[in-house]
Design a protein around this motif. Structure first.
Motif, mmCIF file in Angstrom:
data_model
loop_
_atom_site.group_PDB
_atom_site.id
_atom_site.type_symbol
_atom_site.label_atom_id
_atom_site.label_comp_id
_atom_site.label_asym_id
_atom_site.label_seq_id
_atom_site.Cartn_x
_atom_site.Cartn_y
_atom_site.Cartn_z
ATOM 1 N N ARG A 62 0.825 -1.205 0.000
ATOM 2 C CA ARG A 62 0.000 0.000 0.000
ATOM 3 C C ARG A 62 0.861 1.257 0.000
ATOM 4 N NH1 ARG A 62 -3.855 1.146 -2.416
ATOM 5 N NH2 ARG A 62 -4.712 -0.889 -1.791
ATOM 6 N N PHE A 63 1.973 1.230 0.719
ATOM 7 C CA PHE A 63 2.862 2.389 0.758
ATOM 8 C C PHE A 63 3.466 2.640 -0.622
ATOM 9 C CE2 PHE A 63 7.078 4.287 1.325
ATOM 10 C CZ PHE A 63 6.759 5.418 2.058
ATOM 11 N N ILE A 64 3.805 1.577 -1.319
ATOM 12 C CA ILE A 64 4.390 1.720 -2.660
ATOM 13 C C ILE A 64 3.347 2.173 -3.676
ATOM 14 C CG2 ILE A 64 5.483 0.440 -4.542
ATOM 15 C CD1 ILE A 64 6.806 -1.325 -2.432
ATOM 16 N N GLN A 65 2.120 1.671 -3.545
ATOM 17 C CA GLN A 65 1.080 1.958 -4.545
ATOM 18 C C GLN A 65 0.427 3.318 -4.355
ATOM 19 O OE1 GLN A 65 -1.554 -1.339 -4.021
ATOM 20 N NE2 GLN A 65 -0.186 -2.818 -5.001
ATOM 21 N N THR A 66 0.409 3.824 -3.128
ATOM 22 C CA THR A 66 -0.318 5.068 -2.842
ATOM 23 C C THR A 66 0.148 6.251 -3.687
ATOM 24 O OG1 THR A 66 -0.849 4.383 -0.588
ATOM 25 C CG2 THR A 66 -0.906 6.732 -1.057
#
Length: 304
Positions: free
Chosen positions: A222-226
């Motif tokens: 999620r941190f990478i995709q946000t």
């Protein structure tokens, strides 16, 4: 710190793909402007229907000495006119009628001269050629068929016409224009969604080394995709704001400014209240579509 890092990645992504971002903004702007225009056109059609249908009358035309068909070139007699008026005052029809008025040959001629004063043939028309008529306003214009059926075919009556029949083709054309705008807007929105997905894929590809490092140090999916999702949302949001501004400007300067002054005595036009209701809808549609398409694109194509 975490939020600052995410926004830093968003800024880097927007700068690296500035051309695609501008394309997303423009496509979103154009498509949502069409959406807003279609919604406002439907609102305008609704107002026009309410305005004109409330004023639409049913005309009961009497035979003249020049009327053919069942009239057989015979002028309607006073008794026949009185009988039609008695029908209008009967309990069955009186409940449907708001008011009615009789128009004589002379009154019809005066109205004709006023409407066709520029017509070179107007001087050749005399009062006896124009039908005397009862002009009937209904409480509910949609119940005009009952009046038409009751009075058609009576002795001395040449024709019973519902003026709404003249309005229906106009509103059908306006509805067709509205549906065309919706169709164009839908195609443009599909293009915007695909363009956002492509932009996210290119942004992810250009930063594949950085993403690999982030994965190695334990960054969550999620941190990478946000940041990628926010890139699409920001680009679409800018386009949505421009579309909302365009819709407000259209209503303020064209509808209320030009059309309002031109049609102020003939019909009602939509106002800023309708435009202010449409603007947040455009913002919401733009953000939701961008977030959904970006999320699907990054989840499918980003290998983490």
């Amino acid at each position: 710190m975490r939020f600052g890092l995410i926004m830093s990645e968003v800024g880097n992504g927007l700068r690296r793909n500035i051309t695609m971002v501008i394309s997303v903004i423009l496509v979103t702007f154009i498509s949502l402007t069409f959406v807003g225009a279609a919604i406002l056109l439907q609102a305008q059609i609704g107002q026009m229907k309410g305005y004109w249908y409330d004023r639409a009358q049913v005309a009961v035309y009497f035979c003249t000495a020049s009327s053919v068909g069942e009239c057989n070139l015979v002028e309607a007699t006073p008794d026949q006119k009185n009988f039609v008026e008695a029908q209008l005052q009967s309990p069955g029809l009186a409940a449907l009628i708001d008011r009615y008025e009789f128009e004589s040959h002379e009154q019809a001629y005066a109205r004709y001269q006023e409407q066709f004063s520029d017509n070179e043939f107007a001087d050749f028309v005399s009062p006896e050629f124009l039908n005397e008529a009862f002009w009937v306003n209904l409480n509910d214009p949609t119940q005009s068929d009952a009046l038409v059926e009751s009075l058609s075919g009576l002795a001395g009556v040449e024709e019973v016409k519902d003026q709404r029949k003249y309005l229906d083709p106009i509103f059908a054309a306006l509805n067709a224009a509205s549906f065309t705008a919706i169709g164009i807007a839908s195609l443009m929105l599909v293009a915007a969604v695909l363009l956002i997905a492509t932009t996210i894929r290119l942004s992810a590809f250009s930063r594949r080394r950085e993403l690999g490092i982030m994965r190695l140090v334990g960054a969550s999916n999620r941190f990478i995709q946000t940041p990628f999702i926010l890139e699409g949302v920001i680009a679409a949001l800018i386009g949505s704001v421009l579309a909302a501004g365009a819709v407000l400007a259209i209503v303020r300067f064209f509808v209320q400014g030009y059309l309002g002054s031109t049609l102020q005595t003939t019909t009602a036009v939509i106002g800023m209240s309708e435009a202010l209701l449409v603007a947040p809808i455009l913002l919401l549609v733009g953000v939701v579509l961008a977030a959904a398409s970006a999320n699907v694109a990054i989840s499918r194509y980003l290998k983490v």
